[in-house]
Scaffold this motif. Sequence first.
Motif, PDB file in Angstrom:
ATOM      1  N   CYS A   1       0.561  -1.270   0.176  1.00 24.51           N
ATOM      2  CA  CYS A   1       0.175  -0.346   0.144  1.00 24.51           C
ATOM      3  C   CYS A   1       1.043   1.211   0.445  1.00 24.51           C
ATOM      4  CB  CYS A   1      -1.456   0.340   1.136  1.00 24.51           C
ATOM      5  SG  CYS A   1      -2.353  -1.152   1.050  1.00 24.51           S
ATOM      6  N   LEU A   2       1.534   1.614  -1.459  1.00 30.40           N
ATOM      7  CA  LEU A   2       2.887   2.317  -1.062  1.00 30.40           C
ATOM      8  C   LEU A   2       1.786   3.403  -1.238  1.00 30.40           C
ATOM      9  CD1 LEU A   2       6.118   0.743  -2.477  1.00 30.40           C
ATOM     10  CD2 LEU A   2       5.499   1.475   0.053  1.00 30.40           C
ATOM     11  N   GLY A   3       2.641   5.164  -0.499  1.00 32.82           N
ATOM     12  CA  GLY A   3       2.278   6.314  -1.604  1.00 32.82           C
ATOM     13  C   GLY A   3       0.168   5.360  -0.672  1.00 32.82           C
ATOM     14  N   LYS A   4      -0.603   5.161  -0.305  1.00 28.75           N
ATOM     15  CA  LYS A   4      -1.668   5.503   0.519  1.00 28.75           C
ATOM     16  C   LYS A   4      -1.896   5.487   2.178  1.00 28.75           C
ATOM     17  CE  LYS A   4      -3.463   2.828  -3.692  1.00 28.75           C
ATOM     18  NZ  LYS A   4      -4.181   1.495  -4.216  1.00 28.75           N
ATOM     19  N   PRO A   5      -1.445   6.220   2.791  1.00 32.80           N
ATOM     20  CA  PRO A   5      -1.087   6.334   4.056  1.00 32.80           C
ATOM     21  C   PRO A   5      -2.718   6.218   4.477  1.00 32.80           C
ATOM     22  CG  PRO A   5      -1.136   9.042   3.445  1.00 32.80           C
ATOM     23  CD  PRO A   5      -0.642   7.691   2.679  1.00 32.80           C
ATOM     24  N   GLN A   6      -3.747   6.654   3.956  1.00 34.13           N
ATOM     25  CA  GLN A   6      -5.530   6.640   4.733  1.00 34.13           C
ATOM     26  C   GLN A   6      -5.492   5.405   4.782  1.00 34.13           C
ATOM     27  OE1 GLN A   6      -6.320   8.539   6.527  1.00 34.13           O
ATOM     28  NE2 GLN A   6      -4.522  10.686   6.246  1.00 34.13           N
ATOM     29  N   LEU A   7      -5.141   4.746   3.945  1.00 34.83           N
ATOM     30  CA  LEU A   7      -5.162   2.931   3.454  1.00 34.83           C
ATOM     31  C   LEU A   7      -4.666   2.367   4.631  1.00 34.83           C
ATOM     32  CD1 LEU A   7      -6.958   0.601   2.350  1.00 34.83           C
ATOM     33  CD2 LEU A   7      -5.153   0.490   0.473  1.00 34.83           C
ATOM     34  N   ARG A   8      -3.673   2.481   5.283  1.00 30.06           N
ATOM     35  CA  ARG A   8      -2.121   2.090   6.087  1.00 30.06           C
ATOM     36  C   ARG A   8      -3.310   2.268   7.406  1.00 30.06           C
ATOM     37  NH1 ARG A   8       2.627   0.387   4.868  1.00 30.06           N
ATOM     38  NH2 ARG A   8       3.310   0.488   2.626  1.00 30.06           N
ATOM     39  N   ARG A   9      -3.766   3.742   7.207  1.00 27.67           N
ATOM     40  CA  ARG A   9      -4.160   3.739   8.764  1.00 27.67           C
ATOM     41  C   ARG A   9      -5.321   2.803   9.357  1.00 27.67           C
ATOM     42  NH1 ARG A   9      -7.607   7.412  10.793  1.00 27.67           N
ATOM     43  NH2 ARG A   9      -6.799   8.344  12.867  1.00 27.67           N
ATOM     44  N   GLY A  10      -6.574   2.681   8.166  1.00 31.20           N
ATOM     45  CA  GLY A  10      -7.302   2.083   7.898  1.00 31.20           C
ATOM     46  C   GLY A  10      -7.416   0.642   8.882  1.00 31.20           C
ATOM     47  N   LEU A  11      -6.082   0.003   7.890  1.00 28.39           N
ATOM     48  CA  LEU A  11      -6.447  -1.244   7.966  1.00 28.39           C
ATOM     49  C   LEU A  11      -5.803  -1.880   9.453  1.00 28.39           C
ATOM     50  CD1 LEU A  11      -4.610  -2.224   4.300  1.00 28.39           C
ATOM     51  CD2 LEU A  11      -7.131  -2.731   5.172  1.00 28.39           C
ATOM     52  N   LEU A  12      -4.472  -0.300   9.743  1.00 25.18           N
ATOM     53  CA  LEU A  12      -4.351  -1.002  11.218  1.00 25.18           C
ATOM     54  C   LEU A  12      -5.769  -1.163  11.933  1.00 25.18           C
ATOM     55  CD1 LEU A  12      -1.352   0.783  11.296  1.00 25.18           C
ATOM     56  CD2 LEU A  12      -1.485  -1.651  10.778  1.00 25.18           C
ATOM     57  N   ILE A  13      -6.531   0.188  11.831  1.00 26.24           N
ATOM     58  CA  ILE A  13      -7.240   0.348  12.928  1.00 26.24           C
ATOM     59  C   ILE A  13      -8.399  -0.909  12.514  1.00 26.24           C
ATOM     60  CG2 ILE A  13      -9.685   1.782  13.847  1.00 26.24           C
ATOM     61  CD1 ILE A  13      -8.003   4.206  12.677  1.00 26.24           C
ATOM     62  N   LEU A  14      -8.909  -1.463  11.831  1.00 23.84           N
ATOM     63  CA  LEU A  14      -9.748  -2.618  11.648  1.00 23.84           C
ATOM     64  C   LEU A  14      -8.802  -3.657  12.293  1.00 23.84           C
ATOM     65  CD1 LEU A  14     -11.987  -4.308   9.970  1.00 23.84           C
ATOM     66  CD2 LEU A  14     -10.215  -4.165   7.749  1.00 23.84           C
ATOM     67  N   ALA A  15      -7.606  -3.551  11.831  1.00 16.52           N
ATOM     68  CA  ALA A  15      -6.617  -5.023  12.908  1.00 16.52           C
ATOM     69  C   ALA A  15      -7.014  -4.957  14.200  1.00 16.52           C
ATOM     70  CB  ALA A  15      -5.542  -4.819  11.899  1.00 16.52           C
ATOM     71  N   GLY A  16      -6.758  -4.305  15.139  1.00 18.58           N
ATOM     72  CA  GLY A  16      -7.682  -3.221  16.518  1.00 18.58           C
ATOM     73  C   GLY A  16      -8.241  -4.177  16.781  1.00 18.58           C
ATOM     74  N   VAL A  17      -9.498  -3.809  15.766  1.00 16.19           N
ATOM     75  CA  VAL A  17     -10.462  -3.653  16.353  1.00 16.19           C
ATOM     76  C   VAL A  17     -10.795  -4.953  16.025  1.00 16.19           C
ATOM     77  CG1 VAL A  17     -13.274  -3.137  16.079  1.00 16.19           C
ATOM     78  CG2 VAL A  17     -11.446  -1.857  15.648  1.00 16.19           C
ATOM     79  N   LEU A  18     -10.568  -5.879  14.912  1.00 11.28           N
ATOM     80  CA  LEU A  18     -10.951  -7.183  14.887  1.00 11.28           C
ATOM     81  C   LEU A  18      -9.511  -8.062  16.734  1.00 11.28           C
ATOM     82  CD1 LEU A  18     -10.460  -8.062  11.175  1.00 11.28           C
ATOM     83  CD2 LEU A  18     -11.992  -8.288  12.007  1.00 11.28           C
ATOM     84  N   SER A  19      -9.459  -7.797  16.805  1.00 11.79           N
ATOM     85  CA  SER A  19      -8.357  -8.358  17.614  1.00 11.79           C
ATOM     86  C   SER A  19      -8.300  -8.043  19.076  1.00 11.79           C
ATOM     87  CB  SER A  19      -6.298  -7.608  18.051  1.00 11.79           C
ATOM     88  OG  SER A  19      -5.607  -8.192  18.898  1.00 11.79           O
ATOM     89  N   TRP A  20      -9.364  -7.039  19.255  1.00 13.41           N
ATOM     90  CA  TRP A  20      -9.777  -6.837  20.660  1.00 13.41           C
ATOM     91  C   TRP A  20     -11.310  -7.678  20.049  1.00 13.41           C
ATOM     92  CZ3 TRP A  20     -10.552  -4.415  25.093  1.00 13.41           C
ATOM     93  CH2 TRP A  20      -9.551  -3.709  25.411  1.00 13.41           C
ATOM     94  N   MET A  21     -11.999  -7.947  18.773  1.00  5.34           N
ATOM     95  CA  MET A  21     -12.928  -9.103  19.573  1.00  5.34           C
ATOM     96  C   MET A  21     -12.733 -10.203  19.398  1.00  5.34           C
ATOM     97  SD  MET A  21     -14.980  -7.609  16.574  1.00  5.34           S
ATOM     98  CE  MET A  21     -15.566  -9.089  15.903  1.00  5.34           C
ATOM     99  N   SER A  22     -11.199 -10.845  18.827  1.00  2.00           N
ATOM    100  CA  SER A  22     -11.018 -11.722  19.720  1.00  2.00           C
ATOM    101  C   SER A  22     -10.345 -12.217  20.845  1.00  2.00           C
ATOM    102  CB  SER A  22     -10.079 -12.301  18.278  1.00  2.00           C
ATOM    103  OG  SER A  22      -9.279 -13.570  18.269  1.00  2.00           O
ATOM    104  N   GLY A  23      -9.661 -11.294  21.388  1.00 10.21           N
ATOM    105  CA  GLY A  23      -9.843 -11.601  23.029  1.00 10.21           C
ATOM    106  C   GLY A  23     -10.805 -11.570  23.599  1.00 10.21           C
ATOM    107  N   LEU A  24     -11.984 -10.728  23.233  1.00  5.13           N
ATOM    108  CA  LEU A  24     -13.200 -10.606  24.029  1.00  5.13           C
ATOM    109  C   LEU A  24     -14.023 -11.736  24.127  1.00  5.13           C
ATOM    110  CD1 LEU A  24     -15.183  -7.122  23.755  1.00  5.13           C
ATOM    111  CD2 LEU A  24     -13.269  -8.446  25.357  1.00  5.13           C
ATOM    112  N   THR A  25     -14.112 -12.658  22.329  1.00  3.03           N
ATOM    113  CA  THR A  25     -14.485 -13.792  22.335  1.00  3.03           C
ATOM    114  C   THR A  25     -13.704 -15.220  22.611  1.00  3.03           C
ATOM    115  OG1 THR A  25     -13.567 -14.076  20.051  1.00  3.03           O
ATOM    116  CG2 THR A  25     -16.167 -13.375  20.219  1.00  3.03           C
ATOM    117  N   THR A  26     -12.906 -14.501  23.199  1.00  2.02           N
ATOM    118  CA  THR A  26     -12.093 -15.896  23.941  1.00  2.02           C
ATOM    119  C   THR A  26     -12.232 -15.299  25.687  1.00  2.02           C
ATOM    120  OG1 THR A  26      -9.626 -15.809  22.212  1.00  2.02           O
ATOM    121  CG2 THR A  26      -9.308 -16.530  24.093  1.00  2.02           C
ATOM    122  N   LEU A  27     -11.898 -14.848  26.038  1.00  4.84           N
ATOM    123  CA  LEU A  27     -12.224 -14.090  27.457  1.00  4.84           C
ATOM    124  C   LEU A  27     -13.827 -14.717  28.082  1.00  4.84           C
ATOM    125  CD1 LEU A  27     -11.902 -13.205  30.245  1.00  4.84           C
ATOM    126  CD2 LEU A  27     -12.639 -11.087  28.895  1.00  4.84           C
TER     127      LEU A  27
END
Length: 210
Positions: free
Chosen positions: A100-126
């Motif tokens: 995703c070179l030259g697309k900082p907003q796309l990179r930012r959105g992907l990292l935010i989505l990864a954080g949300v999915l990781s939180w969901m994974s943690g809650l569904t394990t807890l």
Amino acid sequence: MQRTAVFVTFGGLVTSLITTFLPLWKTMNSDLNEVENWYSGLWHTCLYTEEVGVQCKAYESVLGLPMDLQISRVLMSVSLGTGALALLVAFPGLEGVEMCLGKPQLRRGLLILAGVLSWMSGLTTLAPVSIVAYTTVVDFWDEGFPDVMPRWEYGEAMFSGWFGSLALAIGGTLFFVAVCMGDFDQRPPSVPNSPQVKHRAQHYLKTEVL
């Protein structure tokens, strides 16, 4: 920070995967027969004896399982899926990856989505681990059972599940921290001749005169 988030999330995902298939969610030892130890998991039960060793048997019917084990199976499967998806989504948004070179907003959105999915994974394990822990405590202190009957207690998989959910939650938080750090680094520098800078300079001069 991005690499740390990926490493912690991957560790939590592996721990949740191991917890899902371990038959050590609950253990039971009989005072009448101390050479037998029973172990119960989401997919099968095991019996350990000194003569034979460990013998495991899968559950014959899904509908015959207690409700807590049925819910735990579904939630742990969701946890593994969302955790793996979080890593896949985060990979194109990492620094040093040429996807995703030259697309900082796309990179930012992907990292935010990864954080949300990781939180969901943690809650569904807890959630499933806590549900099984609660039912185990309720059954252990049930006064309707005779005192001579053995009762289920916590197994090692319960604690590994709590640790895995915590690691997934921390990994998701680190993704958000990485996004905030990237936003701070990309913030435009202040212009030296801006009114705010001039006002602060005049304020400092007045302070020095006083």
